[in-house]
Scaffold this motif. Structure first.
Motif, PDB file in Angstrom:
ATOM      1  N   LEU A  91      10.035   0.541 -33.330  1.00 47.06           N
ATOM      2  CA  LEU A  91      11.213  -0.139 -33.663  1.00 47.06           C
ATOM      3  C   LEU A  91      11.111  -0.329 -35.008  1.00 47.06           C
ATOM      4  O   LEU A  91      10.328  -0.758 -35.966  1.00 47.06           O
ATOM      5  N   ASN A  93      12.818  -1.920 -37.310  1.00 47.00           N
ATOM      6  CA  ASN A  93      12.884  -3.015 -38.133  1.00 47.00           C
ATOM      7  C   ASN A  93      11.568  -3.954 -38.208  1.00 47.00           C
ATOM      8  O   ASN A  93      11.312  -4.564 -39.050  1.00 47.00           O
ATOM      9  N   LEU A  94      10.569  -3.262 -37.880  1.00 45.01           N
ATOM     10  CA  LEU A  94       9.092  -3.544 -37.778  1.00 45.01           C
ATOM     11  C   LEU A  94       8.433  -2.602 -38.528  1.00 45.01           C
ATOM     12  O   LEU A  94       8.550  -1.432 -38.415  1.00 45.01           O
ATOM     13  N   ARG A 105       0.962  -8.576 -28.876  1.00 46.22           N
ATOM     14  CA  ARG A 105       1.582  -9.763 -28.770  1.00 46.22           C
ATOM     15  C   ARG A 105       2.279  -9.905 -27.382  1.00 46.22           C
ATOM     16  O   ARG A 105       2.266 -11.080 -26.913  1.00 46.22           O
TER      17      ARG A 105
ATOM     18  N   LYS B  10       6.174 -14.903 -34.673  1.00 45.35           N
ATOM     19  CA  LYS B  10       5.987 -13.429 -35.002  1.00 45.35           C
ATOM     20  C   LYS B  10       6.405 -12.823 -33.529  1.00 45.35           C
ATOM     21  O   LYS B  10       6.428 -11.444 -33.567  1.00 45.35           O
ATOM     22  N   ILE B  13      10.882 -10.319 -32.216  1.00 44.65           N
ATOM     23  CA  ILE B  13      10.768  -8.792 -32.674  1.00 44.65           C
ATOM     24  C   ILE B  13      11.891  -8.205 -32.745  1.00 44.65           C
ATOM     25  O   ILE B  13      12.051  -6.997 -33.464  1.00 44.65           O
ATOM     26  N   LEU B  14      13.051  -8.442 -32.037  1.00 47.03           N
ATOM     27  CA  LEU B  14      14.353  -7.827 -32.091  1.00 47.03           C
ATOM     28  C   LEU B  14      15.470  -8.353 -33.154  1.00 47.03           C
ATOM     29  O   LEU B  14      15.389  -9.515 -33.229  1.00 47.03           O
ATOM     30  N   PRO B  15      15.667  -7.494 -33.989  1.00 46.66           N
ATOM     31  CA  PRO B  15      16.601  -8.197 -35.151  1.00 46.66           C
ATOM     32  C   PRO B  15      18.018  -8.616 -34.315  1.00 46.66           C
ATOM     33  O   PRO B  15      19.049  -8.139 -35.091  1.00 46.66           O
ATOM     34  N   GLU B 210      16.119  -0.753 -27.319  1.00 43.55           N
ATOM     35  CA  GLU B 210      14.793  -1.813 -27.571  1.00 43.55           C
ATOM     36  C   GLU B 210      14.294  -2.471 -26.666  1.00 43.55           C
ATOM     37  O   GLU B 210      12.944  -2.609 -26.351  1.00 43.55           O
ATOM     38  N   ILE B 214      10.510  -2.369 -24.844  1.00 43.15           N
ATOM     39  CA  ILE B 214       9.494  -3.492 -24.628  1.00 43.15           C
ATOM     40  C   ILE B 214       9.279  -3.919 -22.955  1.00 43.15           C
ATOM     41  O   ILE B 214       8.320  -4.265 -22.795  1.00 43.15           O
TER      42      ILE B 214
END
Lengths: 235, 306
Positions: A91, A93-94, A105, B10, B13-15, B210, B214
């Motif tokens: 990812l 953006n991370l 997480r 936190k 996580i996805l923008p 994305e 996940i």
């Protein structure tokens, strides 16, 4: 541990890309998955990481028939499988740290544990000083190590790697295979999808060979006398 | 680290908030909320107006005794006075009527004045009708017809006005506008829900890879849902409240600027404290609806994943 019985897979109304696939993976075993392009390797991998459901047959993972599992239970099951993709799929953006922390997480680990585990693993793959960098600022090799760290951080029972040495030169490829063997010795079941004949010749592990959607199993001579970790069934 | 990153957990996580379209989405929600608040205020104003007019006019009746007879001759003061007293006596002896009183000469002049334009001097030389007001506690048309006959026996040109027809026409118009307002509210709410649903679906399409990743890594549906709820909360909550504040400011400015302007073209937002409090619930409702429809859309789309 993982058992495929008469598994078939087709996309829509097209022909079967996997036909009557039968095999069993024992805990702690190491296998290569090989075959020409279009033979169904990626499809078989997607069944192994529960990214798809088979159109026929039965898959049993870690003692559970996946058809009988709820969405919630399937998610728990996926957490037991680590995947390293050929294109890494980080990812962007991370940071490297957050990418590696993601599986922890998802399984609701405490921030304290996440911090210590991720830092330790990133140090182990020699990326400690890059942990707060975004993936796009790192080299391909560094990104791959992040992808591997992410796949192993939650100590999966099964680790799948799709063409992990595809973009690497031989030396780094061998080094990476050494890393996978090390993980395997720690008890992780490994399935490595690869085209690389040199790698398969150098590391003596059983091969799952796919050809036109049909699976055969090849056992190297020097491990013929070991207890078979892959059993052909109904072949 | 941005303020948003500091504020979000936190596990976000996805923008989702980053790519284009978020500003437009924010603006649409703010505008929709502002529109709903203004329409709500107009609805409350209409309800107040209807209530005021009904309480003022309903059960009120008046008898106008003209100053001229059928032949155009002026009645004498004695004749007028006699007719008025007889009509008052008649009304006071009927069970359905009460609170009988005559309007003063000045009050009648005030009522007629606006119809004569700015030349009020005419009033000085004009014989004005007598106006007898009273309460009437029945809508029975036969009774009103009988009463009219008896009044006309006393004063042939006297006219009984119960305001019923006029009030009915007025209520019809106001209720029509009120219904139209409700229709606009329904359309606006539906449009808002569609915008939210399609925005969520678009975000899911943009972040398909994305989300798939996940999902493969073992993300539960509620983890993925939380991503979108945080995203919607981040945009919808400030947008709804900014929209509501903008609407209140706009209504205050209009009210303040045109308070003294004697024109019917400027709307009046006469909302009381209780109604203002109710209007404050509109952004809250928008937030609840947005988050609910967003959650429903995400859950429905996720069911397509294995």
């Amino acid at each position: 541990m993982i058992k495929f019985s008469h598994v078939g897979l087709r996309y829509g109304i097209g022909p079967e890309v996997l036909s009557d696939v039968n095999f069993t993976l024992e805990p702690g075993s190491f296998h290569f998955l090989s075959g020409p392009s279009g033979s169904g390797k990626t499809s078989l991998m997607s069944l192994l990481y529960l990214g798809r459901k088979p159109t026929r047959g039965e898959i049993s993972m870690f003692g559970h028939d996946i058809k009988s599992l709820s969405r919630e239970q399937l998610a728990f099951m996926r957490q037991k499988v680590g995947v390293v993709f050929q294109d890494f799929r980080l990812l962007n953006n991370l940071t490297a740290f957050e990418n590696v922390a993601l599986p922890l997480r998802l399984s609701n680990k405490s921030e304290k544990q996440i911090r210590s585990d991720v830092t330790e693993l990133l140090e182990w793959v020699e990326l400690g000083e890059y942990m707060h960098r975004l993936p796009l600022t790192l080299s391909g090799g560094q990104q791959q190590r992040i992808a591997i760290a992410r796949a192993v951080i939650s100590k999966p029972r099964l680790l799948l790697a799709d063409e992990p040495t595809g973009n690497l030169d031989d030396n780094i490829g061998y080094k990476l295979m050494g890393l996978f063997e090390q993980l395997n010795r720690m008890g992780t079941t490994m399935v490595i999808a690869t085209h690389n004949q040199q790698i398969m010749d150098k590391f003596y592990h059983k091969k799952l060979i796919l050809q036109d959607g049909l699976l055969t199993v090849e056992t190297p001579r020097n491990i013929m006398h070991d207890a078979p970790s892959v059993q052909e069934e109904a072949m | 680290m941005s303020l948003f990153q500091r504020l979000t957990p936190k596990s976000y996580i996805l923008p989702l908030h980053k790519r284009s379209g978020s500003i437009q989405f924010f603006t649409i929600i703010a505008l929709m909320t502002a529109m709903l608040v203004i329409i709500g205020a107009v609805q409350f104003s209409l309800l107040s107006t209807v209530h005021n007019w009904k309480s003022l006019i309903e059960h009120q009746a008046s008898i106008e005794i003209p100053a001229l007879d059928q032949n155009g001759r002026d009645y004498s003061d004695e004749e007028i006075n006699m007719m008025t007293q007889r009509i008052i006596a008649l009304l006071e002896n009927i069970d359905y009527t009460s609170d009988v009183h005559t309007e003063s000469h000045e009050q009648v002049a005030q009522l007629i004045g606006p119809w004569l334009g700015e030349n009020n001097k005419i009033l000085d030389n004009m014989r004005l009708p007598v106006l007898v007001n009273f309460n009437i506690n029945t809508d029975d048309n036969d009774f009103i017809a009988q009463l009219t006959k008896r009044i006309n026996k006393i004063a042939p040109r006297a006219r009984l006005q119960t305001h019923k027809n006029w009030l009915n026409k007025f209520l019809k118009i106001v209720n029509g506008v009120h219904g139209l307002g409700l229709l606009i509210i329904a359309v606006t709410v539906t449009a808002t829900l569609f915008v939210i649903s399609s925005t969520v679906r678009t975000r899911m399409a943009i972040y398909k890879k994305e989300l798939a990743l996940i999902h493969i890594m073992g993300a539960h549906d509620r983890f993925i849902l939380r991503q979108f709820l945080i995203y919607l909360g981040y945009l919808v909550i400030p947008a709804a409240f900014i929209g509501a504040i903008a609407a209140f400011i706009m209504m205050s400015i209009i009210s303040a600027l045109f308070l003294s302007a004697d024109t019917a073209f400027i709307p009046s937002f006469g909302v009381n404290g209780g109604q203002f409090f109710k209007l404050l619930f509109i952004p809250l409702l928008i937030c609840i609806m947005s988050i609910s429809i967003g959650a429903y859309t995400v859950i429905r789309e996720m069911k397509r994943m294995p």
